[in-house]
Design a protein around this motif. Structure first.
Motif, short mmCIF file in Angstrom:
data_model
loop_
_atom_site.label_atom_id
_atom_site.label_comp_id
_atom_site.label_asym_id
_atom_site.label_seq_id
_atom_site.Cartn_x
_atom_site.Cartn_y
_atom_site.Cartn_z
N ASN A 30 12.15 44.55 54.28
CA ASN A 30 11.83 43.13 54.23
C ASN A 30 10.59 42.83 53.41
OD1 ASN A 30 13.48 41.08 56.11
ND2 ASN A 30 13.68 43.17 56.86
N LEU A 31 9.67 43.78 53.32
CA LEU A 31 8.53 43.60 52.43
C LEU A 31 8.99 43.37 50.99
CD1 LEU A 31 5.92 46.21 53.71
CD2 LEU A 31 5.58 43.73 53.56
N GLY A 32 10.02 44.12 50.59
CA GLY A 32 10.51 43.96 49.22
C GLY A 32 11.51 42.83 49.06
N ALA A 33 12.39 42.64 50.05
CA ALA A 33 13.51 41.73 49.88
C ALA A 33 13.11 40.27 49.80
CB ALA A 33 14.51 41.93 51.02
N HIS A 34 12.13 39.85 50.59
CA HIS A 34 11.77 38.44 50.58
C HIS A 34 11.12 38.02 49.26
CE1 HIS A 34 12.74 38.63 54.80
NE2 HIS A 34 12.55 37.33 54.90
N GLY A 35 10.33 38.91 48.68
CA GLY A 35 9.81 38.60 47.36
C GLY A 35 10.88 38.64 46.30
N ALA A 36 11.85 39.54 46.46
CA ALA A 36 12.92 39.67 45.47
C ALA A 36 13.82 38.45 45.42
CB ALA A 36 13.74 40.92 45.76
N LEU A 37 14.02 37.78 46.57
CA LEU A 37 14.82 36.56 46.58
C LEU A 37 14.20 35.50 45.66
CD1 LEU A 37 15.74 36.20 50.36
CD2 LEU A 37 17.28 36.78 48.47
N ILE A 38 12.89 35.37 45.74
CA ILE A 38 12.21 34.41 44.87
C ILE A 38 12.25 34.90 43.43
CG2 ILE A 38 10.09 33.10 44.52
CD1 ILE A 38 9.27 33.93 47.37
N ALA A 39 12.03 36.20 43.25
CA ALA A 39 11.97 36.77 41.90
C ALA A 39 13.29 36.60 41.16
CB ALA A 39 11.60 38.25 41.98
N ALA A 40 14.41 36.78 41.85
CA ALA A 40 15.71 36.65 41.19
C ALA A 40 15.91 35.23 40.65
CB ALA A 40 16.83 37.02 42.16
N MET A 155 10.21 42.83 61.68
CA MET A 155 10.98 42.58 60.46
C MET A 155 10.52 41.28 59.78
SD MET A 155 15.11 42.17 60.18
CE MET A 155 15.12 40.66 61.15
N ASN A 156 10.36 40.23 60.57
CA ASN A 156 9.98 38.95 60.00
C ASN A 156 8.51 38.91 59.60
OD1 ASN A 156 12.55 37.74 60.24
ND2 ASN A 156 12.20 37.41 62.41
N GLY A 157 7.67 39.70 60.31
CA GLY A 157 6.29 39.80 59.88
C GLY A 157 6.20 40.38 58.48
N ALA A 158 7.03 41.38 58.22
CA ALA A 158 7.09 41.94 56.87
C ALA A 158 7.58 40.90 55.88
CB ALA A 158 7.99 43.17 56.86
N GLY A 159 8.50 40.05 56.34
CA GLY A 159 8.99 39.00 55.46
C GLY A 159 7.92 38.02 55.03
N ILE A 160 6.98 37.73 55.93
CA ILE A 160 5.88 36.84 55.57
C ILE A 160 5.09 37.42 54.40
CG2 ILE A 160 3.70 35.85 56.33
CD1 ILE A 160 4.77 35.79 59.12
N GLY A 161 4.67 38.68 54.59
CA GLY A 161 3.90 39.32 53.53
C GLY A 161 4.70 39.46 52.26
N GLY A 162 5.98 39.77 52.40
CA GLY A 162 6.82 39.94 51.21
C GLY A 162 6.98 38.65 50.42
N ALA A 163 7.22 37.54 51.13
CA ALA A 163 7.39 36.25 50.44
C ALA A 163 6.10 35.80 49.77
CB ALA A 163 7.88 35.20 51.43
N ALA A 164 5.00 35.88 50.52
CA ALA A 164 3.72 35.44 49.95
C ALA A 164 3.30 36.33 48.79
CB ALA A 164 2.65 35.44 51.04
N LEU A 165 3.43 37.65 48.98
CA LEU A 165 3.05 38.58 47.92
C LEU A 165 3.98 38.44 46.72
CD1 LEU A 165 1.25 40.92 47.00
CD2 LEU A 165 2.85 42.49 48.13
N GLY A 166 5.28 38.24 47.00
CA GLY A 166 6.22 38.08 45.91
C GLY A 166 5.91 36.86 45.06
N GLY A 167 5.63 35.73 45.71
CA GLY A 167 5.28 34.54 44.95
C GLY A 167 4.03 34.74 44.11
N ALA A 168 3.02 35.40 44.69
CA ALA A 168 1.78 35.66 43.94
C ALA A 168 2.03 36.61 42.77
CB ALA A 168 0.72 36.23 44.87
N MET A 169 2.83 37.66 43.02
CA MET A 169 3.11 38.63 41.95
C MET A 169 3.90 38.00 40.81
SD MET A 169 3.97 42.24 43.86
CE MET A 169 4.35 42.99 42.26
#
Length: 434
Positions: A30-40, A155-169
């Motif tokens: 989930n760390l990777g997937a939530h950022g990847a949804l935005i990235a795609a 799982m969802n805690g990882a999603g928070i970090g993944g989404a926020a980090l993904g958007g920043a990256m």
């Protein structure tokens, strides 16, 4: 005492090896997937694509996910589930890695992104039923609900970090590197899942083949009105929420909110809400499981409404937090109901029908989101999404088993019983699961 032994002694008695490995792997994924949804989505937009193109890439992922789910569920009930999970993770690693290289190399074509997204969706089709069956079989007894809540919290805690980090990256280095991180996460998660222990799971008896297994799973599915009615509800809810999140949300973010960063923040607050909901469910044990769960679906209409009125980022984040909290109450209650009602040897097949029905309309919704926007306007499309969530959720409350389903103790019913009616009227202790 070794560190491994100290860790084993510190964790709860119900958190066995499989539960711990599944939780750790879910966190990594989930760390990777939530950022990847935005990235795609932003990879398509940065390559010159339109909102309709974003929808086509999203649909390319969900279509094979729907098509192969039932086969994945039957396969997961016929062979060791962790083998299916690891193979699916390997396919996701390869497809997402290729997607990342394509974006990093520049000038990705729409058909290439659609093809790689489709491969990723295929991997998820085989992974999801096996993973859910594995998780349901990894816990037992009165702590099952709490275990599900803590799993989803992690799982969802990882999603928070993944989404926020993904958007920043994405804002800092572009979407390609976010996709590369997601590919690496699949590799690590697959390695963890390779160590799952299935020795405790009874050997499957030889059946009449794949079609016979699917028929048996279908009989289990249709014999429970609470199950198929909520799955029908979610075929609409998932479709319209998916269209709003995958297509309209990124477009509103680009045009009115300031780009990927604010949208990633909004998705991150949704994740924060899911953590709050999971934390609540470690303590709260609602007796009428599905009545409470269904009422908590109504707030999913709020994010679409907020996007429709072009609410400020702060307001959007607030409604995302509320909807995340509410859907987590639904999710934990749903998993608890499945755990207490479905026989272990049929977990994956019934889960596959659940996933199949819930996702069945998502490819169409994401594919037509762009044309619908062109036809009626983005605001009207978003209000339509909100109205559909409210309408189908109200309809499900008319199903008696949904209103009466009661938490109970004891093992899942044996195949061939009348689980829906029996559990709906049971008066077990309010032992809650979380």
């Amino acid at each position: 005492m070794s560190s491994a032994r100290r860790f084993t002694a510190a964790r709860p008695s119900w958190a066995g090896r499989n539960y711990t490995l599944l939780t750790a792997a879910a966190v990594v994924t989930n760390l990777g997937a939530h950022g990847a949804l935005i990235a795609a989505a932003f990879a398509v937009l940065q390559s010159g694509g339109s909102g309709g193109d974003v929808g086509l890439v999203a649909a390319a992922r969900t279509l094979p996910l729907v098509l192969f789910l039932l086969i994945g569920g039957a396969l997961a009930d016929r062979m060791p589930r962790h083998h299916v999970m690891v193979a699916a993770n390997a396919l996701n690693f390869l497809s997402q890695g290729a997607f990342a290289l394509l974006v990093l190399a520049g000038e990705p074509r729409l058909w290439q992104m659609m093809l790689l997204s489709a491969l990723g969706g295929t991997g998820q089709a085989f992974f999801n039923p096996a993973a859910e069956g594995m998780l349901l079989s990894s816990v037992s007894g009165e702590q099952a609900g709490r275990a599900f809540a803590l799993f989803r919290m992690a799982m969802n805690g990882a999603g928070i970090g993944g989404a926020a980090l993904g958007g920043a990256m994405i804002a800092a280095v572009g979407p390609g590197w976010v996709l590369a991180v997601d590919a690496a996460a699949f590799a690590v998660a697959g390695a963890l899942r390779a160590f799952l222990d299935v020795s405790h799971v009874p050997e499957r008896t030889a059946g009449g083949g794949m079609l016979a297994d699917l028929r048996e799973g279908w009989q289990e599915f249709v014999s429970r009105p609470w199950l198929w009615s909520i799955v029908l509800q979610f075929s609409v809810v998932v479709a319209v929420v998916g269209a709003a999140e995958s297509v309209y949300g990124p477009l509103v973010a680009r045009d009115r909110l300031g780009g990927a960063g604010p949208w990633g923040l909004a998705l991150g607050t949704f994740g924060a809400g899911t953590i709050a909901g999971a934390l609540l469910m470690t303590r709260w044990k609602p007796r009428r499981l599905l009545l409470v769960a269904t009422v908590c679906v109504f707030p999913l209409a709020l994010p679409s409404a907020a996007l429709a009125v072009l609410a400020p980022v702060g307001v959007l984040c607030a409604v995302m937090f509320l909807s995340g909290t509410a859907i987590e109450v639904f999710g934990v209650s749903w998993m608890t109901t499945m755990h207490q009602e479905i026989p272990e040897e049929k977990f994956s097949r019934v889960s596959a029908y659940d996933w199949f029905g819930s996702l069945s309309m998502l490819p169409l919704a994401t594919a037509v989101a762009g044309p619908v926007e062109s036809l009626v306007g983005r605001t009207a499309a978003l209000w339509g999404c909100a109205a559909l969530v409210v309408t189908v959720t109200a309809a499900v409350l008319a199903v008696p088993d949904v209103r009466r389903m009661t938490r109970r103790t004891g093992p899942a019913p044996v195949a061939g019983g009348a689980p829906g009616a029996a559990s709906a009227d049971a008066e077990g202790p309010v032992r809650r699961l979380g």
